[in-house]
Every structure is written in structure tokens, then in C-alpha cells.
Design a protein around this motif. Structure first.
Motif, PDB file in Angstrom:
ATOM      1  N   LYS A 147     -33.624   0.667  13.621  1.00 39.44           N
ATOM      2  CA  LYS A 147     -33.692  -0.514  12.774  1.00 39.44           C
ATOM      3  C   LYS A 147     -34.947  -1.296  13.098  1.00 39.44           C
ATOM      4  O   LYS A 147     -35.673  -0.949  14.023  1.00 39.44           O
ATOM      5  CB  LYS A 147     -32.439  -1.366  12.920  1.00 39.44           C
ATOM      6  N   VAL A 148     -35.210  -2.347  12.328  1.00 39.61           N
ATOM      7  CA  VAL A 148     -36.363  -3.214  12.547  1.00 39.61           C
ATOM      8  C   VAL A 148     -35.858  -4.549  13.072  1.00 39.61           C
ATOM      9  O   VAL A 148     -34.857  -5.069  12.590  1.00 39.61           O
ATOM     10  CB  VAL A 148     -37.157  -3.436  11.240  1.00 39.61           C
ATOM     11  N   GLU A 149     -36.572  -5.070  14.073  1.00 42.88           N
ATOM     12  CA  GLU A 149     -36.263  -6.402  14.551  1.00 42.88           C
ATOM     13  C   GLU A 149     -37.561  -7.185  14.641  1.00 42.88           C
ATOM     14  O   GLU A 149     -38.639  -6.600  14.719  1.00 42.88           O
ATOM     15  CB  GLU A 149     -35.575  -6.363  15.916  1.00 42.88           C
ATOM     16  N   GLY A 150     -37.462  -8.472  14.613  1.00 41.51           N
ATOM     17  CA  GLY A 150     -38.655  -9.289  14.748  1.00 41.51           C
ATOM     18  C   GLY A 150     -38.486 -10.634  14.085  1.00 41.51           C
ATOM     19  O   GLY A 150     -37.452 -10.942  13.494  1.00 41.51           O
ATOM     20  N   ILE A 151     -39.528 -11.421  14.187  1.00 41.07           N
ATOM     21  CA  ILE A 151     -39.537 -12.754  13.614  1.00 41.07           C
ATOM     22  C   ILE A 151     -40.886 -12.986  12.943  1.00 41.07           C
ATOM     23  O   ILE A 151     -41.924 -12.568  13.473  1.00 41.07           O
ATOM     24  CB  ILE A 151     -39.233 -13.814  14.698  1.00 41.07           C
ATOM     25  N   PHE A 152     -40.853 -13.598  11.807  1.00 41.38           N
ATOM     26  CA  PHE A 152     -42.051 -13.868  11.007  1.00 41.38           C
ATOM     27  C   PHE A 152     -42.849 -12.589  10.781  1.00 41.38           C
ATOM     28  O   PHE A 152     -42.342 -11.638  10.243  1.00 41.38           O
ATOM     29  CB  PHE A 152     -42.900 -14.974  11.625  1.00 41.38           C
ATOM     30  N   PHE A 153     -44.104 -12.557  11.243  1.00 39.52           N
ATOM     31  CA  PHE A 153     -44.955 -11.397  11.009  1.00 39.52           C
ATOM     32  C   PHE A 153     -44.846 -10.338  12.105  1.00 39.52           C
ATOM     33  O   PHE A 153     -45.334  -9.246  11.953  1.00 39.52           O
ATOM     34  CB  PHE A 153     -46.420 -11.836  10.872  1.00 39.52           C
ATOM     35  N   TYR A 154     -44.225 -10.681  13.227  1.00 42.68           N
ATOM     36  CA  TYR A 154     -44.081  -9.722  14.323  1.00 42.68           C
ATOM     37  C   TYR A 154     -42.812  -8.908  14.102  1.00 42.68           C
ATOM     38  O   TYR A 154     -41.705  -9.426  14.135  1.00 42.68           O
ATOM     39  CB  TYR A 154     -44.016 -10.432  15.677  1.00 42.68           C
ATOM     40  N   LYS A 155     -42.987  -7.634  13.867  1.00 44.58           N
ATOM     41  CA  LYS A 155     -41.854  -6.728  13.656  1.00 44.58           C
ATOM     42  C   LYS A 155     -42.067  -5.484  14.512  1.00 44.58           C
ATOM     43  O   LYS A 155     -43.198  -5.083  14.786  1.00 44.58           O
ATOM     44  CB  LYS A 155     -41.760  -6.317  12.188  1.00 44.58           C
ATOM     45  N   GLN A 156     -40.969  -4.881  14.928  1.00 43.87           N
ATOM     46  CA  GLN A 156     -41.038  -3.636  15.681  1.00 43.87           C
ATOM     47  C   GLN A 156     -39.779  -2.831  15.439  1.00 43.87           C
ATOM     48  O   GLN A 156     -38.758  -3.357  15.033  1.00 43.87           O
ATOM     49  CB  GLN A 156     -41.216  -3.908  17.170  1.00 43.87           C
ATOM     50  N   LEU A 157     -39.887  -1.530  15.710  1.00 40.22           N
ATOM     51  CA  LEU A 157     -38.726  -0.659  15.591  1.00 40.22           C
ATOM     52  C   LEU A 157     -37.863  -0.775  16.835  1.00 40.22           C
ATOM     53  O   LEU A 157     -38.369  -0.965  17.941  1.00 40.22           O
ATOM     54  CB  LEU A 157     -39.169   0.791  15.411  1.00 40.22           C
ATOM     55  N   LEU A 158     -36.576  -0.630  16.644  1.00 40.29           N
ATOM     56  CA  LEU A 158     -35.613  -0.677  17.733  1.00 40.29           C
ATOM     57  C   LEU A 158     -34.614   0.452  17.540  1.00 40.29           C
ATOM     58  O   LEU A 158     -34.136   0.679  16.431  1.00 40.29           O
ATOM     59  CB  LEU A 158     -34.869  -2.021  17.720  1.00 40.29           C
ATOM     60  N   ALA A 159     -34.323   1.185  18.608  1.00 37.20           N
ATOM     61  CA  ALA A 159     -33.346   2.266  18.557  1.00 37.20           C
ATOM     62  C   ALA A 159     -32.090   1.840  19.322  1.00 37.20           C
ATOM     63  O   ALA A 159     -32.188   1.304  20.432  1.00 37.20           O
ATOM     64  CB  ALA A 159     -33.914   3.544  19.162  1.00 37.20           C
ATOM     65  N   LEU A 160     -30.957   2.059  18.730  1.00 33.63           N
ATOM     66  CA  LEU A 160     -29.661   1.767  19.356  1.00 33.63           C
ATOM     67  C   LEU A 160     -28.886   3.060  19.464  1.00 33.63           C
ATOM     68  O   LEU A 160     -28.763   3.796  18.484  1.00 33.63           O
ATOM     69  CB  LEU A 160     -28.884   0.759  18.524  1.00 33.63           C
ATOM     70  N   GLY A 161     -28.355   3.353  20.632  1.00 33.74           N
ATOM     71  CA  GLY A 161     -27.639   4.617  20.820  1.00 33.74           C
ATOM     72  C   GLY A 161     -26.237   4.419  21.347  1.00 33.74           C
ATOM     73  O   GLY A 161     -25.933   3.455  22.030  1.00 33.74           O
ATOM     74  N   ILE A 162     -25.378   5.371  20.999  1.00 36.36           N
ATOM     75  CA  ILE A 162     -24.019   5.394  21.550  1.00 36.36           C
ATOM     76  C   ILE A 162     -23.730   6.796  22.053  1.00 36.36           C
ATOM     77  O   ILE A 162     -24.360   7.751  21.701  1.00 36.36           O
ATOM     78  CB  ILE A 162     -22.930   4.982  20.534  1.00 36.36           C
TER      79      ILE A 162
END
Length: 99
Positions: A84-99
Motif C-alpha cells: 500500500k501507499v502511506e504518506g502525508i502531503f507530497f511525501y509518499k512511499q510504498l509500505l508492505a504488510l505481511g502476515i
């Protein structure tokens, strides 16, 4: 192993990665020395693109037009990974969540 991309993550990858690819990995959290309850463990990592030098050691899967590369350790460690994507305003980055 089930890999899923949220629609916002797919849009981000298409916009930021010319080859429309991401690489998953396994990060290791060292043991906590502060006395708190957070201990050692592993977590999924994600980065845009794929290294052309390492491309032969990765498994490859196409998900919604995005090439997802990952080593065997990812599928051995996690049953499912969601990007998924996380971030605030113009700063965004990819984030992986695992189970």
C-alpha cells in the motif's frame, strides 16, 4: 503466498517506476534492549524497480500489470503480503504488510 496491491499502490508504481516493477524482501528487526515489549522479528520490505544484477535470483509474479519480484525467503516467511501507499502531503512511499 498471496500478494496483493492496493489500487493507490498500483497507481503510485505506474507513475514512479518506468518498468512497472517492485521488489519485495524480508527485513530483520534486532532484539530490543530498552526493556519494552517490542522484540526481534521480521517484516516485509518493498522498493520500486528491480536490480538487473539480481533479477535471476528472484521469483516473478505479474499482479494487475505490475511485475513483482521476490526471493524465496519472502514466500517462506509470509502467507500474504499487501503493498500500500502511506504518506502525508507530497511525501509518499510504498509500505508492505505481511502476515
Amino acid at each position: 503466498m498471496n500478494i496483493s496491491l492496493e489500487s493507490s499502490a498500483r497507481s503510485y508504481i505506474v507513475k514512479k517506476s518506468p518498468d512497472k516493477a517492485i521488489t519485495l524482501g524480508v527485513g530483520k528487526r534486532e532484539g530490543s534492549n530498552c526493556g519494552c515489549s517490542v522484540g526481534a522479528g521480521v517484516y516485509p520490505t518493498v522498493k520500486l524497480g528491480v536490480s538487473p544484477f539480481d533479477i535471476n535470483i528472484y521469483n516473478k509474479r505479474d499482479i494487475d500489470g505490475i511485475e513483482v519480484y521476490y526471493p524465496e525467503t519472502v514466500s517462506d516467511t509470509f502467507k500474504a503480503v499487501t503493498v500500500k501507499v502511506e504518506g502525508i502531503f507530497f511525501y509518499k512511499q510504498l509500505l508492505a504488510l505481511g502476515i
